[in-house]
Design a protein around this motif. Structure first.
Motif, PDB file in Angstrom:
ATOM      1  N   SER A 150     -67.389 -81.004 -58.190  1.00 21.24           N
ATOM      2  CA  SER A 150     -66.678 -82.218 -57.732  1.00 21.24           C
ATOM      3  C   SER A 150     -65.081 -81.806 -57.406  1.00 21.24           C
ATOM      4  N   GLY A 151     -64.922 -80.545 -57.477  1.00 20.29           N
ATOM      5  CA  GLY A 151     -63.548 -80.097 -57.047  1.00 20.29           C
ATOM      6  C   GLY A 151     -62.474 -79.899 -58.273  1.00 20.29           C
ATOM      7  N   TRP A 152     -62.983 -79.716 -59.294  1.00 23.30           N
ATOM      8  CA  TRP A 152     -62.209 -79.534 -60.808  1.00 23.30           C
ATOM      9  C   TRP A 152     -62.060 -77.991 -60.696  1.00 23.30           C
ATOM     10  N   ASP A 153     -60.766 -77.701 -61.397  1.00 21.63           N
ATOM     11  CA  ASP A 153     -60.699 -76.154 -61.596  1.00 21.63           C
ATOM     12  C   ASP A 153     -60.964 -75.597 -62.730  1.00 21.63           C
ATOM     13  N   ALA A 154     -61.429 -76.579 -64.001  1.00 16.88           N
ATOM     14  CA  ALA A 154     -61.632 -75.770 -65.228  1.00 16.88           C
ATOM     15  C   ALA A 154     -62.526 -77.009 -65.979  1.00 16.88           C
ATOM     16  N   PHE A 155     -63.159 -76.618 -66.817  1.00 12.52           N
ATOM     17  CA  PHE A 155     -64.223 -77.466 -67.676  1.00 12.52           C
ATOM     18  C   PHE A 155     -63.818 -77.065 -69.157  1.00 12.52           C
ATOM     19  N   ARG A 175     -66.150 -89.931 -63.715  1.00 17.47           N
ATOM     20  CA  ARG A 175     -64.859 -89.404 -63.808  1.00 17.47           C
ATOM     21  C   ARG A 175     -64.710 -88.296 -63.172  1.00 17.47           C
ATOM     22  N   LEU A 176     -65.763 -87.203 -63.548  1.00 15.75           N
ATOM     23  CA  LEU A 176     -65.963 -86.335 -62.662  1.00 15.75           C
ATOM     24  C   LEU A 176     -66.308 -86.184 -61.258  1.00 15.75           C
ATOM     25  N   ARG A 177     -67.315 -86.996 -61.093  1.00 15.86           N
ATOM     26  CA  ARG A 177     -67.490 -87.378 -59.568  1.00 15.86           C
ATOM     27  C   ARG A 177     -66.538 -87.720 -58.841  1.00 15.86           C
ATOM     28  N   ALA A 178     -65.671 -88.514 -59.251  1.00 15.23           N
ATOM     29  CA  ALA A 178     -64.573 -89.152 -58.605  1.00 15.23           C
ATOM     30  C   ALA A 178     -63.472 -87.997 -58.237  1.00 15.23           C
ATOM     31  N   GLY A 179     -63.434 -86.857 -58.684  1.00 12.85           N
ATOM     32  CA  GLY A 179     -62.725 -85.859 -58.420  1.00 12.85           C
ATOM     33  C   GLY A 179     -61.312 -85.711 -59.158  1.00 12.85           C
ATOM     34  N   PRO A 180     -60.548 -84.702 -59.190  1.00 10.65           N
ATOM     35  CA  PRO A 180     -59.138 -84.577 -59.753  1.00 10.65           C
ATOM     36  C   PRO A 180     -58.302 -85.446 -59.001  1.00 10.65           C
ATOM     37  N   PRO A 181     -57.061 -85.745 -59.974  1.00 13.05           N
ATOM     38  CA  PRO A 181     -55.916 -86.533 -59.264  1.00 13.05           C
ATOM     39  C   PRO A 181     -55.133 -85.902 -58.560  1.00 13.05           C
ATOM     40  N   ARG A 182     -55.181 -85.527 -57.423  1.00 10.47           N
ATOM     41  CA  ARG A 182     -54.467 -84.545 -56.502  1.00 10.47           C
ATOM     42  C   ARG A 182     -53.030 -85.113 -55.977  1.00 10.47           C
ATOM     43  N   MET A 222     -50.711 -77.627 -58.216  1.00  8.93           N
ATOM     44  CA  MET A 222     -51.168 -77.990 -59.703  1.00  8.93           C
ATOM     45  C   MET A 222     -52.632 -78.004 -59.670  1.00  8.93           C
ATOM     46  N   ARG A 223     -53.350 -77.423 -60.812  1.00  5.22           N
ATOM     47  CA  ARG A 223     -54.917 -77.400 -60.860  1.00  5.22           C
ATOM     48  C   ARG A 223     -55.122 -78.376 -61.885  1.00  5.22           C
ATOM     49  N   HIS A 224     -56.605 -78.547 -61.866  1.00  2.00           N
ATOM     50  CA  HIS A 224     -57.124 -79.748 -62.732  1.00  2.00           C
ATOM     51  C   HIS A 224     -58.124 -79.482 -63.281  1.00  2.00           C
ATOM     52  N   GLY A 225     -58.148 -79.631 -64.693  1.00  2.00           N
ATOM     53  CA  GLY A 225     -59.368 -79.213 -65.605  1.00  2.00           C
ATOM     54  C   GLY A 225     -59.677 -80.761 -66.344  1.00  2.00           C
ATOM     55  N   PHE A 226     -60.846 -80.859 -66.761  1.00  2.00           N
ATOM     56  CA  PHE A 226     -61.538 -81.785 -67.416  1.00  2.00           C
ATOM     57  C   PHE A 226     -61.998 -81.558 -68.899  1.00  2.00           C
ATOM     58  N   ILE A 227     -61.601 -82.443 -69.760  1.00  2.00           N
ATOM     59  CA  ILE A 227     -61.800 -82.242 -71.320  1.00  2.00           C
ATOM     60  C   ILE A 227     -62.965 -83.115 -71.687  1.00  2.00           C
ATOM     61  N   ALA A 243     -51.955 -90.241 -58.394  1.00  2.00           N
ATOM     62  CA  ALA A 243     -51.088 -89.269 -57.760  1.00  2.00           C
ATOM     63  C   ALA A 243     -49.636 -89.547 -58.284  1.00  2.00           C
ATOM     64  N   ALA A 244     -49.365 -90.958 -58.487  1.00  2.00           N
ATOM     65  CA  ALA A 244     -48.074 -91.372 -59.000  1.00  2.00           C
ATOM     66  C   ALA A 244     -48.091 -91.011 -60.703  1.00  2.00           C
ATOM     67  N   ARG A 245     -49.263 -91.012 -61.178  1.00  2.00           N
ATOM     68  CA  ARG A 245     -49.252 -90.645 -62.547  1.00  2.00           C
ATOM     69  C   ARG A 245     -49.114 -89.318 -62.716  1.00  2.00           C
ATOM     70  N   VAL A 246     -49.466 -88.443 -61.940  1.00  3.91           N
ATOM     71  CA  VAL A 246     -49.277 -87.019 -62.159  1.00  3.91           C
ATOM     72  C   VAL A 246     -48.275 -86.257 -61.498  1.00  3.91           C
ATOM     73  N   ARG A 247     -47.656 -86.921 -60.224  1.00  6.55           N
ATOM     74  CA  ARG A 247     -46.544 -86.063 -59.716  1.00  6.55           C
ATOM     75  C   ARG A 247     -45.593 -85.685 -60.221  1.00  6.55           C
TER      76      ARG A 247
END
Length: 290
Positions: free
Chosen positions: A25-30, A281-288, A1-6, A248-252
């Motif tokens: 911060s490791g996000w894949d899209a903006f 939120r961006l600095r915290a990184g995506p929910p992997r 899964m990849r992660h974007g921020f809106i 992770a539990a929210r996204v899995r």
């Protein structure tokens, strides 16, 4: 899964500040949102392209029926070339007037049927416009006379800019449109519902329903001869960025259902707090999900 921020704000300078932060911060899209009387999203994304190297850039989302296809094709081509092929076009019908009249202060809503016709024709038209080559086109709503002069450059990504399309499950006409393109932005209308209610959708749309729809899309794409081509499924939601296990539990469950992108957003953040929220939120990184 990849992660974007809106980015849910409106300040273009802030957006251009946040895009490289997302990349670092490791996000894949903006993504930025597109309004009718609002900050120009494609100008913002062009600036973002110049200060990033890796992340993908796009809108969430573009109301294609409200746009002239040749203008949208030029804007998206420009950002695609500036970013060396990192653009995603998220396409939808646009919000109906009865849902949000703010978007209809300059014209009247022609109705869902006509907007659907304009969406289909606009997407088809842009595939030719993106190639920067002479062609003719004759549709019900748009046409193009052949010209050999002043042709724009072609897009970097081929055969088209990846196009994610809103589709309402289980409305088959809407979903068949989705299956022809490159990704699904889910809407859900319970079988007994009169329309697509955002609050009801959030309450009733589950990973199990998503998995059912994704299985149908896969079968339909095989039937269309597209089964071997990449296809994305988007899930938008909110995580805290504080507890990685909880995030992770929210996204899995959505990843297990077949979603390929998690798009982080919180549209309820007050305008005066958007900058602080987005930076944190961006600095915290995506929910992997491991």
């Amino acid at each position: 899964m990849r992660h974007g921020f809106i980015f849910t704000g409106t300040d273009p300078e802030l957006a251009v500040e946040l895009a490289p932060l997302a990349e670092a911060s490791g996000w894949d899209a903006f993504f930025v949102w597109e309004g009718i009387w609002a900050t120009d999203p494609w100008a913002v994304l062009a600036a973002c392209a110049m200060v990033t190297e890796r992340i993908r850039l796009g809108t969430m989302l573009t109301p294609v029926p409200r746009r002239r296809p040749w203008e949208l094709a030029g804007q998206t081509m420009t950002v695609d070339r500036l970013s060396n092929g990192r653009v995603i076009l998220s396409a939808g019908l646009g919000v109906a007037e009865e849902v949000e009249d703010r978007f209809w202060i300059f014209e009247d809503d022609p109705g869902r049927r006509k907007r659907a016709e304009l969406l289909d024709e606009g997407l088809e038209f842009m595939e030719q416009l993106w190639q920067g080559e002479p062609f003719t086109y004759e549709g019900a709503h748009f046409h193009a006379k052949r010209t050999e002069t002043m042709l724009p450059p072609r897009i970097v990504q081929q055969p088209r800019i990846p196009t994610w399309v809103v589709g309402v499950w289980p409305r088959m006409k809407s979903m068949r449109r989705v299956a022809r393109y490159d990704g699904w932005i889910p809407n859900y209308a319970p079988p007994d519902a009169d329309g697509v209610d955002p609050d009801e959708q959030q309450r009733t749309y589950t990973p199990e329903i998503a998995a059912e729809a994704i299985a149908w899309i896969r079968d339909e794409r095989v039937r269309l001869g597209l089964g071997d081509r990449p296809f994305d499924v988007v899930q938008e939601g909110t995580t805290g960025g504080v507890d990685p296990r909880a995030d992770a539990a929210r996204v899995r469950p959505w990843a297990e259902a077949g979603a390929t992108w998690w798009l982080e957003s919180d549209w309820k953040v007050p305008a005066e707090r958007v900058a602080e929220y987005a930076r944190d939120r961006l600095r915290a990184g995506p929910p992997r999900v491991d």
